[in-house]
Structures are given as C-alpha cells and as structure tokens.
Design an enzyme around this catalytic site. Structure first.
Site, PDB file in Angstrom:
ATOM      1  N   GLU A 163      44.568  33.761 -78.131  1.00  0.00           N
ATOM      2  CA  GLU A 163      43.486  32.769 -78.182  1.00  0.00           C
ATOM      3  C   GLU A 163      42.101  33.313 -78.556  1.00  0.00           C
ATOM      4  O   GLU A 163      41.184  33.332 -77.721  1.00  0.00           O
ATOM      5  CB  GLU A 163      43.375  32.038 -76.839  1.00  0.00           C
ATOM      6  CG  GLU A 163      44.544  31.142 -76.526  1.00  0.00           C
ATOM      7  CD  GLU A 163      44.211  30.115 -75.439  1.00  0.00           C
ATOM      8  OE1 GLU A 163      43.035  29.750 -75.298  1.00  0.00           O
ATOM      9  OE2 GLU A 163      45.127  29.666 -74.754  1.00  0.00           O
ATOM     10  N   GLU A 354      52.296  29.414 -73.302  1.00  0.00           N
ATOM     11  CA  GLU A 354      51.668  29.032 -72.029  1.00  0.00           C
ATOM     12  C   GLU A 354      51.718  27.522 -71.890  1.00  0.00           C
ATOM     13  O   GLU A 354      51.512  26.790 -72.874  1.00  0.00           O
ATOM     14  CB  GLU A 354      50.176  29.427 -71.986  1.00  0.00           C
ATOM     15  CG  GLU A 354      49.913  30.881 -71.805  1.00  0.00           C
ATOM     16  CD  GLU A 354      48.418  31.193 -71.719  1.00  0.00           C
ATOM     17  OE1 GLU A 354      47.629  30.318 -71.292  1.00  0.00           O
ATOM     18  OE2 GLU A 354      48.042  32.314 -72.095  1.00  0.00           O
TER      19      GLU A 354
HETATM   20  C1  NOJ Z   1      44.714  30.335 -71.638  1.00  0.00           C
HETATM   21  C2  NOJ Z   1      44.593  31.792 -71.351  1.00  0.00           C
HETATM   22  O1  NOJ Z   1      45.399  32.526 -72.224  1.00  0.00           O
HETATM   23  C3  NOJ Z   1      44.865  32.175 -69.909  1.00  0.00           C
HETATM   24  O2  NOJ Z   1      44.384  33.460 -69.712  1.00  0.00           O
HETATM   25  C4  NOJ Z   1      44.201  31.158 -68.984  1.00  0.00           C
HETATM   26  O3  NOJ Z   1      44.227  31.555 -67.657  1.00  0.00           O
HETATM   27  C5  NOJ Z   1      44.891  29.830 -69.193  1.00  0.00           C
HETATM   28  N1  NOJ Z   1      44.696  29.407 -70.561  1.00  0.00           N
HETATM   29  C6  NOJ Z   1      44.376  28.707 -68.274  1.00  0.00           C
HETATM   30  O4  NOJ Z   1      43.052  28.446 -68.561  1.00  0.00           O
END
Ligand code: NOJ
Length: 449
Positions: A163, A354
């Site tokens: 990201e 995720e």
């Molecule tokens: C994206 C991120 O990669 C992760 O580190 C984060 O904790 C989650 N989203 C939730 O915000």
C-alpha cells in the site's frame, strides 16, 4: 462452482505492528518509532516499540495459528532488524528470528508469505530523505537481496511493497503517518517514481536470486472502492474505482497501472507533465515486469451512481448505517465488485491480502470474546467473494487482517482487528469466537458459507 481446492486461506500481520522488542536483538530505530515520540502523533501516545510482544512469543504464536487451522501466514520483515543502518552490516540476530519463524511455520504446515516492505524504514535512511532519495531503489535492492538469500530456500511467496498510497500519501503528503511530512506535488511525484523503482528492484532480485520458484505480488488498496447502486451504474462505479485522486499519491490506480499495465495513467502524465521526474522506458520495463498475483486489501467502500453530468456520484450514507469500530462502512459488495473490476482491468490472478474489521471487542464474563459483529462481517464479505469466483474472477487466496489485535499506526492500540484478542497489559492471547468461526470456514474450504 465454489473455491479452488488449493485455495489459500491465511491471516496477515506486519512486523512493526506486532513484534515489539524494538530495542532488542540488534534492531535499530525505525521511522515509526521516532514519529511516535512526537506529542499527538499517535492516539493515546502509544509507541510500536513494544508491539504485542510477538518477537518473544513467536513459537506460541505459531501454535495459535495452528490451532486456528490457517494454511498460510503473511508477515513482513523489519528492515531495521535486518540492516540496522539500512545498508551495510547485516544483523545476524535479526535474520535468525525470521529463519526460526519460517522453520516453525513450516514444521506445522503453514506456508509463509513474506512482505518485504510494510512501512517501517530504518531511521537512518529516513534521515537521508527516504523515498525522495534517488539511492532508495538501490538501498531496497540490497535489503531485498539479504532477505532473499537468507529465506528463499524455504520461502516461495513474496510481496514487494504494501500500500504505497499510505506510506507515501498519508505519510509524505497528509502528515498522518510517519514521518508526518507535507511535501509538494513535485516531491511527491519523485517519491512515487522511486517507490515504483523499489518495487521493480525487489522483483528483479527475487526473480534472479530466489532458490525456489517464486510467486510474487504487489499489494494495493483501492481508495475509491465503489459498488454500483443498480446495473445502470456499473460503468460509473468502474470509472470511480480507477479514478486519480487530486492528491495523486493517494490513488491506487497510479501504482497498479504502472505495475500491471506498464504505464502511468494518461491523466497523471498530462496533468503533472511539468513536475514529473525523468521516467525512462527502462524504468517502466523494470516496474512492469510480470507478477504472479494482484494483491488487494479490502475494507470499506461506497455506493456509486451516474450523476446528471455523467460523472460518478457517491450516494450519501443513510442514518444508522452498519459500521465498524473505526467508523468504516460495512460494505461486503466490494468483495464482488472491486475484485471483478480489478480482474477485468488487469487480468492477473488475485490474492485478497487483507480484509477484516476493527471491533469493540472485550473479554466477556465467561472468559470468551463473543465478537458476533466480526463473524457476520466475514460471513457477508466471504460470500460476496465466492460470488465473484462463481462469476469467473480468478481469486487464489484470502488473508484475514489481522491475526492479532495490534498497533494500528497513528491510532495506536485503540483498534482491535484480530482473530486473536491481545491483552495489551499482560500480552495474553485469547482466540475470539470469530477465530473459531474462521477455522471452520477454512476447514470446509468455504463450503459452509
Ligand atoms: C492496511 C495495512 O496494510 C495494515 O497495516 C493496516 O493495519 C490495515 N490496513 C487496517 O487499517
């Protein structure tokens, strides 16, 4: 049709969000450790230095993963643990930790998925300008080589960067994430290009030096995640999904088009032509070398329809909308539409790297964590993902975010995303009801959804 028999069911974490032991085992400071010292930077004044003590509890944590029945574990490597100064001397204790983690996972039949960069930069490299420094791609290349040399005899699944719209957009432009900068568009365009070169360099290192056949993904979230209100709005939702944000580094499409299509979006090239750094054909070839997976992180999203002027319009939330503890919309339909839109545009097999939610979880009087909201959330999201598969979207795996409650960046320890509850005072772990529910879904390969 259902999911493939080799569907990858996993859970994910990132080093600085869980490891702790920030000043042990030869690890040096990272950008986030220093950022968290700024008053007001992190909710509650929290610091990632203690994480959730995973560094010390690694073996028992892997046993919890086994109990949850997950088949794959996505974690990231802490650059400051491996190369404390960012370059130069390798910290053997750091490598030993990841070697043991990989061995322990393999012993219990869990496949490791390794993310090279999940936002924790050695502070020394930050001091030299971080992603603004033209040397950054070669620093990253050197770091990747150390990791690939050490782990690739046992690790075959890799993620280059996680990201960039957060570690550049939120970090270098919006001052919300470390290091809390507000750079100009010209500087941001340079940081974006250096970041893409970092991705290309890591990929090149993996393809050249990995000792086992590697599968590699780049991971992105799509900030304009859009769900059409009716069939008539599908194109409007698609347009918005791949829209360039005014704060361009926060856009998903900027990175995914460059990486998976070999070209920055036309709108970016024309709108910012006067401030772009030099972008050569060789750069674009390096950046867009073929990948095995399209990694996607999915959370909330908006309902979208075509407005009177033809442009996509976001439908305002209705009062009392379903939302997570973080006030993100519960929008399961994104698991159908976003996956479909991305697959149709990029035609690369997808890994959901995720997905999950922050909940107001606590230990109930009977000693258990009855997180019915998360179970319902997962049930809805996974069913929509299965519908996407039934409609021909090539989805190879799903990783729940997160395995443990952990350090949620500028929100500190205020949020709980885990399948496993962590007592932030004692470090004690308790599997939540959702963890057991997920275990059963994994066991049935999604058939019980
Ligand atoms: C994206 C991120 O990669 C992760 O580190 C984060 O904790 C989650 N989203 C939730 O915000």
């Amino acid at each position: 049709m259902g999911l493939r028999s080799d569907f990858i069911w996993g859970a994910a974490t990132a080093a600085i969000q869980i490891e702790g032991a920030g000043q042990e085992g030869g690890r040096s400071l990272s950008n986030w450790d220093v950022f968290s010292e700024i008053p007001g930077a992190i909710k509650g004044g929290d610091s990632p230095l203690e994480g959730v003590d995973h560094y010390r509890r690694m073996r028992s944590d892997v046993m919890l993963m086994k109990e949850l029945g997950i088949r794959a574990y996505r974690f990231s490597i802490s650059w400051p643990r491996i190369l404390p100064q960012g370059t130069g001397e390798v910290n053997q204790d750091g490598l030993r930790f990841y070697n043991e983690l990989v061995d322990t996972l393999l012993e219990v039949g869990i496949t490791p998925y390794v993310t090279l960069y999940h936002w924790d930069l050695p502070y020394n490299l930050h001091l030299q300008g971080g992603f603004l420094n033209p040397a950054m791609p070669s620093w990253m290349e050197n770091y990747a080589k150390v990791v690939v040399d050490a782990l690739s005899d046992r690790v075959s699944n890799w993620i280059t960067l996680n990201e960039p719209q957060c570690f550049l957009g939120l970090a270098y432009k919006d001052a919300v994430h470390a290091p809390g900068w507000r750079l100009s568009d010209r500087e941001m365009a340079l940081a974006v290009h250096n970041t893409l070169l970092c991705h290309g360099k890591i990929l090149h290192v993996i393809r050249t030096f990995a000792k086992t056949k590697a599968k590699v993904a780049f991971v992105q979230a799509t900030p304009f995640t859009s769900v059409p209100v009716t069939e008539k709005d599908i194109e409007a939702a698609r347009d918005r999904q791949f829209m360039l944000s005014d704060s361009f580094a926060n856009s998903g499409v900027l990175y995914t088009d460059a990486i998976y299509r070999g070209k920055y979006p036309d709108e970016y090239l024309s709108r910012y032509q006067d401030i772009l750094p030099v972008i050569t054909d060789d750069d674009m070839r390096l950046i867009s070398a073929p990948l095995d997976y399209f990694g996607l992180n999915l959370y909330g999203g908006d309902f979208v329809q075509r407005g009177v002027d033809g442009k996509p319009v976001v439908v305002p939330r209705i009062k009392g909308y379903a939302r997570t503890a973080l006030d993100w919309d519960v929008r399961p339909e994104i698991m159908y539409w976003t996956l479909k839109f991305c697959y149709e545009r990029y035609r690369v097999p997808i890994l959901v790297t995720e997905n999950g939610m922050s909940g107001n979880d606590w230990i109930h009087v009977d000693g258990h964590i009855h997180d019915a909201d998360r179970i319902d959330f997962l049930h809805r999201y996974l069913k929509c993902m299965r519908s996407a598969v039934d409609d021909g979207v090539d989805i190879r795996g799903y990783f729940h975010w997160s395995l443990f409650d952990n350090f949620e960046w500028s929100l500190g320890f205020a949020e709980r995303f885990g399948l496993v509850f962590v007592d932030y005072v004692t470090g004690e772990r308790t599997i939540k009801d959702s963890g057991y529910w997920y275990r059963d879904i994994v066991k049935s390969n999604g058939l019980s959804l």
